[in-house]
Design an enzyme around this catalytic site. Structure first.
Site, mmCIF file in Angstrom:
data_model
loop_
_atom_site.group_PDB
_atom_site.id
_atom_site.type_symbol
_atom_site.label_atom_id
_atom_site.label_comp_id
_atom_site.label_asym_id
_atom_site.label_seq_id
_atom_site.Cartn_x
_atom_site.Cartn_y
_atom_site.Cartn_z
ATOM 1 N N ASP A 132 0.953 -1.327 -0.085
ATOM 2 C CA ASP A 132 -0.122 -0.367 0.135
ATOM 3 C C ASP A 132 1.119 1.490 -0.070
ATOM 4 O OD1 ASP A 132 -2.479 1.488 0.786
ATOM 5 O OD2 ASP A 132 -1.489 1.817 2.524
ATOM 6 N N GLU A 177 0.861 -0.953 -5.014
ATOM 7 C CA GLU A 177 0.008 0.098 -5.370
ATOM 8 C C GLU A 177 0.178 1.586 -5.403
ATOM 9 O OE1 GLU A 177 -3.402 2.900 -3.623
ATOM 10 O OE2 GLU A 177 -1.349 2.505 -2.509
#
Length: 612
Positions: free
Chosen positions: A261, A303
């Site tokens: 992330d 991401e």
């Protein structure tokens, strides 16, 4: 037996040891003690890895491209929304498989404060599941069940920050220097103010600035995202060692795909944007090596929500790879731009760039996810057509919210910044396609129109090179959930518009003839089946733009192992002719009928898959 296990680890370590030591030493100034601890930690997680997971690793090592085939189809879901608990998700795996899905991505499920969780991205304990969702044992059992079905599990690893409730943050607030050194603590605002000169704000309206004052510690703390998410200091090797250990702990629960992330943010340097710095790539490369040594069946999904020029470097190089997969954010945003404008020129331009990349660069493709739609489009290209950025963003948002006369799209703004004109957009795929408005108005013609658009967009998703992922609920055309407005915790975040609970009563309608649910479910299932059957959809295929000489119709060609596909997508409101002239006799994959690929008429909001 123990000797055999050790030899496998040592062999893998030997393959990477020199590079690993060099990278680690460069990053952490030759800190031998920290490096030796890192190696000991890797050995520990290899030794404690379950035998069944090691066998799973061996199976995948024999087929390193296991995730690149035409049969890969993912589904993204919140555990609580879809199944209530991890065991609830497990009880619905037959349903998931019935769509053709063979890997599931569970949104953040680790322990986080309920009222300060950012949807689970403020982690208080990386080794504990949120109690109402289950336990680590439940997660392990779910992974084992998935593996028995030859399915894979993806989980987020939130590495940029922790919750302010994490043990490290609690001890830092108490004044323990060892733990303050794991974050960015400052005695005054001088250096934080210097950072603010060059570091953009992620949430200028809802969480302005990149720092907060921690009254308990009497210091300033870096918080790039929300005030309750404290940025970790990866200049400290202890942070990197312990966070890598947390990642490997999740791998040892059976997680196959680790979603890194907000990975571009993890290294901070004064005087820079603190995005995409060279050290980030070193960290990701080391994490890639760590998984290759401990759990080679695991792949890393990065991401990176940025333009293609900044996304592609996260693949690394062929010789020194970093992430196995990256999100194709630009195509997702360009798709909704095309829905609003009905003009395929930007999408053609963007896809042409993506198709020209090396085939080993695997993108994860999607129409919708848990997040908003940000309009990070190629405005340099759009300026050729007299498109101005701020006014164009307003047009896109007004169209897809249904503000403009005649628009059936239904969405809401996210993080609206009237000063900069930089609002983003939220909504489910079905509502953005017009299905919600059509059903509300009881307009069957409009409903047919909207369902066609929904299925056409999924066909486009399946035609792209890479791995398609469905957002849970899209397979039945789930609509926006406006109940979040009445929830004091969620009401300030419009992303909850498309994060509603999965509607199992609605899903039951997929068996009832003529329903929206059945039409969309059957349509997507058929597309998934055709894609899995034909190797022309494999990531190794040659892919190119087919010129249709029509601004409303997108053409894509694919070729692999003797199969050739011509795919045509009409984003316009009227039937259009694709002025193509392909040699040979083709078969329409949807109807089975033979036809020529010449000057084909494509109905509005519809598509054609032709196979040669």
């Amino acid at each position: 037996m123990a000797k055999k296990k050790e030899s496998v680890f040592d062999k893998r370590l030997e393959n990477y040891y020199d590079e690993l030591k060099w990278l680690y030493g460069e990053l952490y100034h030759g800190d031998e003690q920290a490096f030796n601890y890192f190696i000991t930690m890797l050995r520990h997680f290899y030794d404690t890895r379950d035998k069944s997971l090691k066998e799973w690793d061996e199976k995948k090592e024999k087929n390193p491209g296991w995730f690149t085939g035409c049969n890969m189809l993912g589904m993204l879901m919140y555990t609580g929304c879809f199944g209530g608990t991890l065991q609830g998700v497990r009880s619905h795996l037959d349903y998931v498989q019935s769509v053709g899905v063979n890997y599931i991505h569970l949104m953040p499920l680790l322990e986080s404060p309920k009222d300060r969780s950012d949807g689970g991205y403020a982690v208080a304990d990386f080794r504990k599941v949120q109690p109402e969702l289950g336990t680590m044992d439940d997660l392990y059992e779910l992974a084992a069940d998935l593996h028995s079905r030859d399915m894979s599990l993806c989980l987020d690893f939130v590495m940029n920050h922790t919750s302010e409730d994490h043990e490290w943050a609690v001890r830092a607030r108490r004044g323990e220097k060892e733990f303050q050194d794991r974050y960015f603590f400052y005695d005054d605002w001088n250096e934080p103010n210097d950072y603010e000169e060059t570091v953009p704000q992620v949430f200028p309206q809802t969480a302005p600035g990149n720092f907060i004052w921690c009254s308990e510690a009497g210091k300033v703390v870096m918080t790039t995202f929300y005030p309750y998410q404290w940025d970790l200091n990866y200049r400290n090797p202890t942070v990197f060692n312990d966070m890598t250990a947390n990642m490997l702990f999740l791998c040892n629960q059976g997680v196959d795909i680790i979603r890194l992330d907000a990975v571009p943010y993890i290294w901070k340097t004064l005087g820079t944007s603190c995005r995409n710095l060279p050290q980030v790539h070193t960290l990701v490369r080391i994490m890639r090596i760590a998984t290759q040594i401990v759990c080679p069946g695991t792949i890393l999904l990065g991401e990176v929500v940025m333009e293609p020029s900044k996304v592609v470097p996260y693949f690394g190089t062929v010789e020194k790879p970093e992430c196995h997969m990256l999100y194709n954010v630009t195509t997702m945003a360009s798709t909704w731009h095309t829905v609003a404008t009905k003009d395929v020129r930007l999408l053609k331009h963007q896809l042409g760039i993506a198709f020209a990349l090396p085939k080993q660069y695997i993108f994860l493709n999607y129409l919708r996810c848990h997040d908003d739609i940000g309009w990070g489009l190629d405005y340099d290209f759009l300026r050729k057509f007299s498109v101005e950025q701020v006014s164009h963003k307003k047009f896109l948002n007004d169209t897809l919210r249904g503000v403009l006369p005649g628009s059936s799209h239904r969405g809401e703004l996210y993080n609206d910044d009237p000063k900069l004109g930089d609002a983003r957009l939220c909504g489910t795929t079905a509502s953005l396609c017009g299905i919600e408005a059509a059903e509300y108005e009881l307009d069957e013609r409009k409903l047919d129109w909207s369902i066609k658009l929904d299925i056409m967009l999924h066909a486009f998703l399946f035609t792209q090179s890479g791995i398609p992922v469905l957002y849970s609920g899209d397979e039945i055309g789930q609509l926006n959930d406006y109940s979040y407005h009445e929830d004091p915790i969620k009401c300030s975040d419009s992303r909850y518009l498309h994060r509603g609970n999965f509607d199992w009563k609605s899903a039951a309608q997929r068996r009832k003839s003529g329903t929206r649910q059945k039409r969309i479910f059957d349509g997507i299932k058929k597309l998934a089946g055709l894609r899995a059957k034909h190797r022309v959809f494999d990531c190794a295929a040659d892919v190119w733009i087919v010129e249709t000489w029509n601004e409303h119709v997108l053409g894509i060609g694919r070729y692999y192992n003797g199969e050739k596909l011509i795919a045509l997508f009409n984003f316009g409101d009227y039937e259009e002719t694709a002025w193509i002239n392909e040699e040979g006799n083709y078969k329409n994959l949807l109807t089975g009928k033979k036809c020529e690929a010449k000057d084909l008429v494509v109905p509005a909001h519809d598509f054609i898959w032709l196979l040669y």
